[in-house]
Design a protein around this motif. Structure first.
Motif, PDB file in Angstrom:
ATOM      1  N   UNK A 198       3.634   6.384  -8.488  1.00  0.00           N
ATOM      2  CA  UNK A 198       4.867   5.743  -8.038  1.00  0.00           C
ATOM      3  C   UNK A 198       4.383   4.678  -7.065  1.00  0.00           C
ATOM      4  N   UNK A 199       4.990   3.491  -7.077  1.00  0.00           N
ATOM      5  CA  UNK A 199       4.469   2.372  -6.275  1.00  0.00           C
ATOM      6  C   UNK A 199       4.323   2.723  -4.793  1.00  0.00           C
ATOM      7  N   UNK A 200       5.240   3.503  -4.228  1.00  0.00           N
ATOM      8  CA  UNK A 200       5.143   3.879  -2.811  1.00  0.00           C
ATOM      9  C   UNK A 200       3.965   4.821  -2.558  1.00  0.00           C
ATOM     10  N   UNK A 201       3.735   5.746  -3.461  1.00  0.00           N
ATOM     11  CA  UNK A 201       2.626   6.693  -3.317  1.00  0.00           C
ATOM     12  C   UNK A 201       1.292   5.970  -3.450  1.00  0.00           C
ATOM     13  N   UNK A 202       1.215   4.997  -4.334  1.00  0.00           N
ATOM     14  CA  UNK A 202      -0.023   4.245  -4.520  1.00  0.00           C
ATOM     15  C   UNK A 202      -0.443   3.541  -3.229  1.00  0.00           C
ATOM     16  N   UNK A 203       0.521   2.993  -2.514  1.00  0.00           N
ATOM     17  CA  UNK A 203       0.218   2.310  -1.256  1.00  0.00           C
ATOM     18  C   UNK A 203      -0.405   3.260  -0.235  1.00  0.00           C
ATOM     19  N   UNK A 204       0.014   4.507  -0.234  1.00  0.00           N
ATOM     20  CA  UNK A 204      -0.518   5.495   0.719  1.00  0.00           C
ATOM     21  C   UNK A 204      -1.983   5.804   0.427  1.00  0.00           C
ATOM     22  N   UNK A 205      -2.307   6.050  -0.846  1.00  0.00           N
ATOM     23  CA  UNK A 205      -3.664   6.488  -1.210  1.00  0.00           C
ATOM     24  C   UNK A 205      -4.631   5.338  -1.458  1.00  0.00           C
ATOM     25  N   UNK A 206      -4.154   4.208  -1.940  1.00  0.00           N
ATOM     26  CA  UNK A 206      -4.962   2.993  -2.125  1.00  0.00           C
ATOM     27  C   UNK A 206      -6.320   3.252  -2.789  1.00  0.00           C
ATOM     28  N   UNK A 207      -6.308   4.000  -3.895  1.00  0.00           N
ATOM     29  CA  UNK A 207      -7.564   4.330  -4.584  1.00  0.00           C
ATOM     30  C   UNK A 207      -8.359   3.112  -5.004  1.00  0.00           C
ATOM     31  N   UNK A 208      -7.672   2.077  -5.467  1.00  0.00           N
ATOM     32  CA  UNK A 208      -8.405   0.908  -5.953  1.00  0.00           C
ATOM     33  C   UNK A 208      -9.097   0.163  -4.815  1.00  0.00           C
ATOM     34  N   UNK A 209      -8.626   0.308  -3.580  1.00  0.00           N
ATOM     35  CA  UNK A 209      -9.339  -0.303  -2.451  1.00  0.00           C
ATOM     36  C   UNK A 209     -10.361   0.669  -1.869  1.00  0.00           C
ATOM     37  N   UNK A 210     -10.057   1.956  -1.921  1.00  0.00           N
ATOM     38  CA  UNK A 210     -10.985   2.974  -1.415  1.00  0.00           C
ATOM     39  C   UNK A 210     -12.307   2.935  -2.183  1.00  0.00           C
ATOM     40  N   UNK A 211     -12.240   2.733  -3.500  1.00  0.00           N
ATOM     41  CA  UNK A 211     -13.430   2.738  -4.336  1.00  0.00           C
ATOM     42  C   UNK A 211     -13.999   1.335  -4.562  1.00  0.00           C
ATOM     43  N   UNK A 212     -13.448   0.329  -3.917  1.00  0.00           N
ATOM     44  CA  UNK A 212     -13.919  -1.047  -4.093  1.00  0.00           C
ATOM     45  C   UNK A 212     -15.211  -1.261  -3.302  1.00  0.00           C
ATOM     46  N   UNK A 213     -16.273  -1.613  -4.003  1.00  0.00           N
ATOM     47  CA  UNK A 213     -17.520  -1.913  -3.299  1.00  0.00           C
ATOM     48  C   UNK A 213     -17.927  -3.372  -3.509  1.00  0.00           C
ATOM     49  N   UNK A 214     -16.936  -4.218  -3.762  1.00  0.00           N
ATOM     50  CA  UNK A 214     -17.203  -5.646  -3.918  1.00  0.00           C
ATOM     51  C   UNK A 214     -17.559  -6.030  -5.325  1.00  0.00           C
TER      52      UNK A 214
END
Length: 122
Positions: A97-113
């Motif tokens: 759900x778009x609101x839940x995604x903002x909380x967990x931010x998996x795509x930024x958490x796993x971003x290593x450039x």
């Protein structure tokens, strides 16, 4: 990241992204985690606007993947519909759900450039 003409060289990833796009998933991202985790080679992360859309995205994805001979090894979160995770072995799909995604931010958490790619429908 293994790409050819801007497209990921993984048929499962490409099928998943296409199917999610067909059902109007928001902000589809491909995160290559090979070499960073033993969980999988890729995460596919996307959002739905509402709980019913998140559940519809999951239902459609599962149906379409089975038609191409891919079956989920494990799935979680279908009853609440705020974060559904589906394991296809080398690819784990996270439908938020778009609101839940903002909380967990998996795509930024796993971003290593450079290991995160936005899916662009053809």
């Amino acid at each position: 990241m293994a790409k050819s003409n801007g497209k990921i060289k993984n048929e499962t990833v490409n099928n998943i992204c296409k199917f999610l796009s067909d059902k109007s998933a928001l902000d589809i991202r491909i995160v290559e985690i090979a070499g960073m985790s033993d969980l999988a080679d890729y995460f596919v992360v996307c959002s739905g606007r509402s709980v019913p859309q998140v559940k519809a995205l999951f239902d459609y994805l599962e149906e379409q993947m089975e038609l191409v001979g891919k079956f989920a090894l494990h799935k979680e979160g279908m009853s609440e519909g705020r974060w559904i995770a589906v394991d296809y072995g080398d690819v784990i799909v996270h439908i938020f759900h778009k609101d839940t995604r903002e909380i967990y931010a998996l795509d930024t958490l796993w971003n290593n450039g450079g290991n995160v790619t936005a899916f662009e429908a053809e």
